[in-house]
Design an enzyme around this catalytic site. Structure first.
Site, short mmCIF file in Angstrom:
data_model
loop_
_atom_site.label_atom_id
_atom_site.label_comp_id
_atom_site.label_asym_id
_atom_site.label_seq_id
_atom_site.Cartn_x
_atom_site.Cartn_y
_atom_site.Cartn_z
N PRO A 198 -8.76 -1.85 0.85
CG PRO A 198 -7.06 -0.38 1.21
CD PRO A 198 -8.44 -0.59 0.48
CE LYS A 199 -10.70 -6.18 9.21
NZ LYS A 199 -10.40 -5.27 10.32
CD1 TRP A 200 -10.13 1.64 5.37
CD2 TRP A 200 -7.72 2.14 5.56
NE1 TRP A 200 -9.38 2.02 4.07
CE2 TRP A 200 -8.18 2.20 4.22
CE3 TRP A 200 -6.40 2.12 6.14
CZ2 TRP A 200 -7.09 2.61 3.52
CZ3 TRP A 200 -5.49 2.62 5.21
CH2 TRP A 200 -5.98 2.66 3.71
CG ASP B 90 -6.62 -4.94 10.66
OD1 ASP B 90 -5.56 -5.19 11.48
OD2 ASP B 90 -7.72 -5.19 11.26
N GLY B 91 -5.74 -5.61 6.99
CA GLY B 91 -5.75 -6.76 6.09
C GLY B 91 -6.76 -6.13 4.85
#
Length: 333
Positions: free
Chosen positions: A30-32, A180-181
């Site tokens: 995950p993109k935090w 976030d992505g």
């Protein structure tokens, strides 16, 4: 390990791409929505370093304390600082931490403590550098490090990973809530300190249909500079939520003519441009109100504190949609 070694670990960077890569050579994470952080420990000293190399420790004293509570006396962790508020990550509360007054920072740290979400181990608990090791070995050692030391520390968490593209696409679609992505990292490379060779990122595609409640002229001349965007609340008030300026130069004359024909106050009946906020500028009040006749679809990255965090990208006109249907619930939750 000595702290000057921290200069050997500028963060691995990610290149933006349109879609996630597939194949057995990739790991997904995950993109935090936070601040990138390299955390160094050498004995009783903790250093938190931003992506640009700036110190972060004074802004997140609770994380310095949390890292000091870990049993190992030496390590280097790569992660993301986030601030959870009411079960969701709040980028606005995170930004408030960058404050010159230590008393203010301490107050905020107690109200909404930060969390360090860790996704890489660059130096292990014996002070040995892992930067030359391939990602699978680093991740294996990180998992063991987390199992051994993170369990009783609520301020430090291990970020999940997967090699399953289907799970990664679920994260990208929003199944992960605060994601976030998605980040994709090459498995067959060592840590790519300071470059983008081994990591790519795909951000979530978010769109919203907005009312054009006003516009601003460009700094010079009488051509349009930006459209001011609005969304209605449940009470029927139109709130200013951001802007878009992504128009071709060849389109601006016709667009200026189109919006000038619709100039009519008040434009926004709720929050209006020019109100007190940290986005205000000397030109905040220099806008023209429009009758709520135009609807456009825009692409955005984040919506926080009642507005789009950055300028949005114009996608298309929506003559098929009534302005009254452009509600705030598109971007909330």
């Amino acid at each position: 390990m000595t702290l000057p070694l921290k200069q050997q670990y500028p963060p691995m960077e990610a290149k933006s791409v349109a879609q996630l890569p597939s194949g057995a050579d990739w790991q997904y994470e995950p993109k935090w929505d936070g601040f990138r952080c390299i955390a160094f420990r050498d004995g009783d000293r903790i250093d938190l370093q931003s992506k640009s190399g700036q110190p972060l420790g004074r802004y997140f004293p609770e994380l310095v304390d949390a890292l000091l509570k870990l049993k190992p006396r030496q390590f280097v962790l790569d992660g993301e600082i986030v601030v959870p508020v009411d079960g969701r990550l709040s980028f606005d509360d995170l930004l408030m931490r960058i404050h010159p007054a230590a008393s203010r920072v301490q107050k905020l740290a107690k109200e909404h403590p930060g969390t360090l979400v860790v996704f890489d181990l660059l130096c292990d608990d014996h002070g040995r550098s892992l930067a030359d090791a391939f990602l699978p070995e680093r991740r294996k050692k990180l998992d063991a490090f987390a199992r051994k030391y993170f369990a009783k520390n609520k301020s430090i968490e291990l970020s999940p990973e997967t090699k399953d593209l289907k799970i990664a696409k679920g994260w990208l679609a929003g199944a992960g809530g605060d994601v976030d992505g998605v980040i994709a990292k090459r498995l067959d490379l060592p840590y790519q300190s300071g470059n983008r060779n081994g990591m790519v990122k795909v951000k979530r595609l978010r769109t919203a249909d907005c009312v054009v409640g006003g516009f601003r002229y460009a700094t010079e001349g009488k051509l349009i500079g930006s459209l001011l965007l609005g969304l209605y609340d449940d009470a029927g008030l139109l709130h200013h939520v951001g802007f878009t300026s992504s128009f071709k130069a060849t389109e601006k004359a016709a667009l200026t003519k189109k919006v000038e024909a619709l100039i009519k106050p008040p434009g926004f009946t709720g929050r209006a441009p020019g109100g007190p906020s940290r986005w205000s500028t000397d030109r905040s009040a220099e806008w023209k109100p429009l009758a709520p006749k135009l609807v456009i679809e825009v692409q955005y990255d984040h919506f926080t504190a009642g507005r789009f965090r950055h300028g949005t990208k114009f996608l298309r006109w929506r003559p098929d949609k009534k302005a009254a249907l452009c509600l705030l619930d598109q971007v909330q939750g």
